[in-house]
Scaffold this active site. Structure first.
Site: not given
Ligand code: ATP
Length: 411
Positions: A73, A97-99, A103, A141, A211, A390
């Protein structure tokens, strides 16, 4: 996919030449991109989506891409903040995703402010706009930001928009606690219901996108409310109204208005409400997603420098359910006595300390177990948390300011 067949090789060459000439006319078209892939976002398909669907399209459009698969992350954020050679690229793409978008946004905006000597801890600092655009390939997600800007969550559609150089200006707001910068936000700041859903869902990340359903049901059954004071500076009258049903589209008239420079309004125009809230939501865009095609605020604008502040006061569980259900159908979710909505330029929130009680169980009750414990108050805290696009914010007392569009996602 559409495939053209033609037996005449010369004609094929002509078609290719004309297509390339047309592409060359698109002057905003990126030629070099920096791509970050989150391999663990959503259903963990980010790498496959990029390699199988997007990379071949970029190659065919003669776009060169430096790809970084994140290892932790904040890998993308930190790389953009300090290491990335931004002069090499026409844009940054995030696959996730949004996270992940958040970033990349933080990395890029922070880098530009640092390079230009802007102190992000100053809530009144004017942010320097980013010239690099951010592309989103949805692989998360919820993918709310992609859906809100493109209108669909489809990696191929997003890749095509990136290739032809489409872009959509987008408001960014800064969130501070006292004089400490916490985060930027582009979509939802939610206290109470959406903060609690996110806090709970973090404990069950292994469930993937499901979740949010589980935590949504648990949080709904808990039916917590939180007391606090919300102060806000309403937007000028020419900025439209959250209930006017004017949807934001490209070339939107409302988004062309420049904010007023009336400093008297900045001082005397504030409204203050102290109440018990089930949810406080600030929607900087509609926050539409496939589950809620209208979103939290259907008429919110992408780049008008305001947010739609939705206040859901203490009400019965059934009334709150009615409000939630209206996000999924054609009903007006603001047409309830316990819901109000304001279009605002700035707001502050101060939580009040009081004993947390469940609405269904206001008198102290014996400790519950099993299903009944899910239905009663979940936390021992007097405060909820802010869900900021998020991510959970560390402080409940915040000051929020909308800066207008300082970044343009490639649609
Ligand atoms: N290699 C990694 N290992 C663990 N966490 C990561 C990695 N790369 C990014 N992240 C973190 O994972 C979190 C979630 O990622 P992402 O937003 O892509 O997916 P999501 O949470 O499933 O989707 P959404 O945000 O749309 O609900 C982000 O906050 C990001 O900081």
């Amino acid at each position: 996919d559409v495939t053209f067949h033609c037996a005449n090789e010369e004609l094929c060459e002509q078609w290719i030449q004309v297509a390339n000439e047309q592409l060359a006319l698109l002057t905003n078209r990126p030629k070099s991109l920096l791509v970050y892939i989150n391999p663990f976002g959503g259903k963990q398909c980010g790498k496959r989506i990029y390699e199988q669907k997007v990379a071949p399209m970029f190659r065919r459009a003669s776009i060169s891409a430096d790809v970084i698969v994140t290892e932790r992350a904040n890998h993308a954020r930190d790389h953009l903040k300090t290491e990335a050679n931004l002069d090499k690229y026409d844009g940054v793409v995030c696959v996730g995703g949004d996270g992940m978008f958040s970033e990349v946004l933080h990395g890029l905006v922070t880098r530009i402010q640092t390079d230009n000597g802007v102190d992000q801890n100053q809530p009144d600092a004017e942010l320097v706009p980013c010239s690099l655009r951010i592309g989103i390939i949805p692989a998360g997600s919820t993918d709310c930001i992609c859906f809100g800007t493109v209108g669909t969550n489809d990696p191929v559609t997003s890749a095509l928009h990136i290739i032809v150089g489409d872009s959509q200006p987008m408001d960014v707001c800064s969130v501070h606690h006292d004089d400490i910068f916490l985060r930027y936000s582009v979509s939802l700041l939610g206290y109470g219901f959406y903060g609690d859903v996110l806090t709970d869902s973090e404990r069950t990340r292994w469930l993937g996108p499901a979740r949010y359903d589980l935590s949504g049901v648990k949080t709904f059954l808990s039916h917590n409310y939180y007391e606090g004071t919300i102060s806000f500076l309403p937007a000028e009258n020419n900025m439209g109204d959250p209930r006017d049903k004017l949807q934001c589209r490209s070339g939107c008239r409302v988004c062309q208005h420049k904010p007023s420079k009336d400093t008297r309004w900045e001082i005397s125009g504030w409204s203050v409400i102290r109440a018990e809230f089930i949810a406080i939501n600030a929607a900087s865009m509609s926050c539409a997603c496939p589950r809620s095609p209208k979103g939290l605020s259907p008429a919110a604008h992408l780049a008008d420098g305001t947010t739609d502040l939705i206040l859901v006061r203490k009400c019965s569980r059934l009334d709150f359910l009615r409000h939630l259900v209206r996000h999924t159908n054609k009903g007006d979710q603001f047409d309830h006595s316990f819901v109000e909505v304001h279009r605002v330029r700035k707001f502050c929130f101060q939580p009040w300390h009081h004993e947390l009680v469940s609405l269904e169980d206001p008198i102290e009750s014996p400790k519950k177990t099993g299903f009944s414990s899910i239905c009663s108050a979940q936390t021992t805290s007097n405060y909820s948390s802010w869900n900021c696009d998020g991510e959970i914010l560390p402080d409940a007392a915040i000051q929020v300011r909308y800066h207008g569009s300082i970044t343009s996602p490639m649609q």
